[in-house]
Design a protein around this motif. Structure first.
Motif, PDB file in Angstrom:
ATOM      1  N   PRO A  72     -31.243  34.635  -8.696  1.00 34.09           N
ATOM      2  CA  PRO A  72     -31.213  34.210  -7.242  1.00 34.09           C
ATOM      3  C   PRO A  72     -30.900  35.397  -6.297  1.00 34.09           C
ATOM      4  O   PRO A  72     -30.006  36.293  -6.758  1.00 34.09           O
ATOM      5  CB  PRO A  72     -29.730  33.332  -7.136  1.00 34.09           C
ATOM      6  CG  PRO A  72     -29.707  32.760  -8.528  1.00 34.09           C
ATOM      7  CD  PRO A  72     -30.146  33.980  -9.535  1.00 34.09           C
ATOM      8  N   HIS A  73     -31.448  35.539  -5.156  1.00 29.74           N
ATOM      9  CA  HIS A  73     -30.936  36.578  -4.326  1.00 29.74           C
ATOM     10  C   HIS A  73     -29.806  36.064  -3.317  1.00 29.74           C
ATOM     11  O   HIS A  73     -30.167  35.204  -2.394  1.00 29.74           O
ATOM     12  CB  HIS A  73     -32.296  36.868  -3.407  1.00 29.74           C
ATOM     13  CG  HIS A  73     -33.253  37.708  -4.442  1.00 29.74           C
ATOM     14  ND1 HIS A  73     -33.656  37.211  -5.639  1.00 29.74           N
ATOM     15  CD2 HIS A  73     -33.940  38.768  -4.407  1.00 29.74           C
ATOM     16  CE1 HIS A  73     -34.550  38.048  -6.431  1.00 29.74           C
ATOM     17  NE2 HIS A  73     -34.693  38.845  -5.641  1.00 29.74           N
ATOM     18  N   ASN A  74     -28.974  36.742  -3.118  1.00 29.22           N
ATOM     19  CA  ASN A  74     -27.883  35.979  -2.336  1.00 29.22           C
ATOM     20  C   ASN A  74     -27.546  36.938  -0.942  1.00 29.22           C
ATOM     21  O   ASN A  74     -26.700  36.714  -0.309  1.00 29.22           O
ATOM     22  CB  ASN A  74     -26.436  36.212  -3.094  1.00 29.22           C
ATOM     23  CG  ASN A  74     -26.462  37.553  -3.698  1.00 29.22           C
ATOM     24  OD1 ASN A  74     -27.068  38.415  -3.311  1.00 29.22           O
ATOM     25  ND2 ASN A  74     -25.343  37.698  -4.569  1.00 29.22           N
ATOM     26  N   GLU A  75     -28.627  37.870  -0.471  1.00 31.50           N
ATOM     27  CA  GLU A  75     -28.377  38.541   0.504  1.00 31.50           C
ATOM     28  C   GLU A  75     -29.770  38.599   1.366  1.00 31.50           C
ATOM     29  O   GLU A  75     -30.632  38.365   0.815  1.00 31.50           O
ATOM     30  CB  GLU A  75     -28.142  40.104   0.633  1.00 31.50           C
ATOM     31  CG  GLU A  75     -26.475  40.120  -0.296  1.00 31.50           C
ATOM     32  CD  GLU A  75     -25.695  41.072   0.107  1.00 31.50           C
ATOM     33  OE1 GLU A  75     -25.860  41.672   1.237  1.00 31.50           O
ATOM     34  OE2 GLU A  75     -24.559  41.188  -0.273  1.00 31.50           O
ATOM     35  N   ARG A 124     -31.572  41.038  -3.467  1.00 34.27           N
ATOM     36  CA  ARG A 124     -30.609  40.962  -4.463  1.00 34.27           C
ATOM     37  C   ARG A 124     -29.655  42.143  -4.741  1.00 34.27           C
ATOM     38  O   ARG A 124     -30.139  43.137  -4.948  1.00 34.27           O
ATOM     39  CB  ARG A 124     -31.292  40.524  -5.826  1.00 34.27           C
ATOM     40  CG  ARG A 124     -30.112  40.267  -7.037  1.00 34.27           C
ATOM     41  CD  ARG A 124     -31.167  39.655  -8.019  1.00 34.27           C
ATOM     42  NE  ARG A 124     -30.047  39.408  -9.265  1.00 34.27           N
ATOM     43  CZ  ARG A 124     -29.706  40.071 -10.233  1.00 34.27           C
ATOM     44  NH1 ARG A 124     -30.334  41.463 -10.253  1.00 34.27           N
ATOM     45  NH2 ARG A 124     -28.953  39.954 -11.228  1.00 34.27           N
ATOM     46  N   LYS A 127     -23.780  43.488  -8.101  1.00 36.29           N
ATOM     47  CA  LYS A 127     -22.380  43.300  -7.773  1.00 36.29           C
ATOM     48  C   LYS A 127     -21.552  44.427  -8.002  1.00 36.29           C
ATOM     49  O   LYS A 127     -22.023  45.191  -9.024  1.00 36.29           O
ATOM     50  CB  LYS A 127     -21.650  42.288  -8.412  1.00 36.29           C
ATOM     51  CG  LYS A 127     -22.362  40.748  -8.303  1.00 36.29           C
ATOM     52  CD  LYS A 127     -21.458  39.728  -9.064  1.00 36.29           C
ATOM     53  CE  LYS A 127     -21.958  38.237  -8.860  1.00 36.29           C
ATOM     54  NZ  LYS A 127     -21.376  37.516  -9.883  1.00 36.29           N
TER      55      LYS A 127
END
Length: 129
Positions: A72-75, A124, A127
């Motif tokens: 998943p791409h969160n940005e 993506r 972190k």
């Protein structure tokens, strides 16, 4: 004339996804009846480059779709892409279509005066530890 006919039929077949004889006849009729614009002729080199981009866009769309499913791409962000100088309206349309065709990007705005596409994309980010 033949180039316009091929382009219109290609777009018709991509939109309908039907290669039956009735659909071919309908597409051919519509392609011949639509008015032609009289603009500056594009260079064959530009069309060949766009054709190469179209051929690459199909596998790229599948790769990006699987990437979105698996990781998943969160940005998201918005970037500006410069339009090539003296680009015809047909080639600008195809550029926008190709950018929007892939799942991770979409053209939000086209600035004709400045010569920019405003492109929204999902990304993506790794972190940070």
């Amino acid at each position: 004339m033949v180039g316009h006919l091929i382009l219109r039929l290609t777009i018709w077949f991509l939109l309908t996804a039907d290669l039956s004889w009735p659909n071919i006849l309908i597409g051919l009729s519509i392609s011949l009846l639509l008015p032609r614009g009289y603009t500056n002729p594009e260079a064959l080199k530009d069309w060949l480059l766009v054709l190469g981009k179209i051929l690459w866009a199909i596998p790229q769309a599948y790769i990006e779709a699987f990437d979105l499913i698996l990781r998943p791409h969160n940005e998201e962000d918005i970037i500006l892409e410069q339009v090539e100088k003296k680009r015809s309206h047909r080639l600008v349309f195809l550029d926008i279509l190709l950018i929007t065709f892939t799942p991770k990007t979409i053209v939000v705005k086209y600035d004709e005066e400045g010569g920019w596409y405003e492109v929204h994309r999902v990304i993506r980010r790794k972190k940070q530890t």
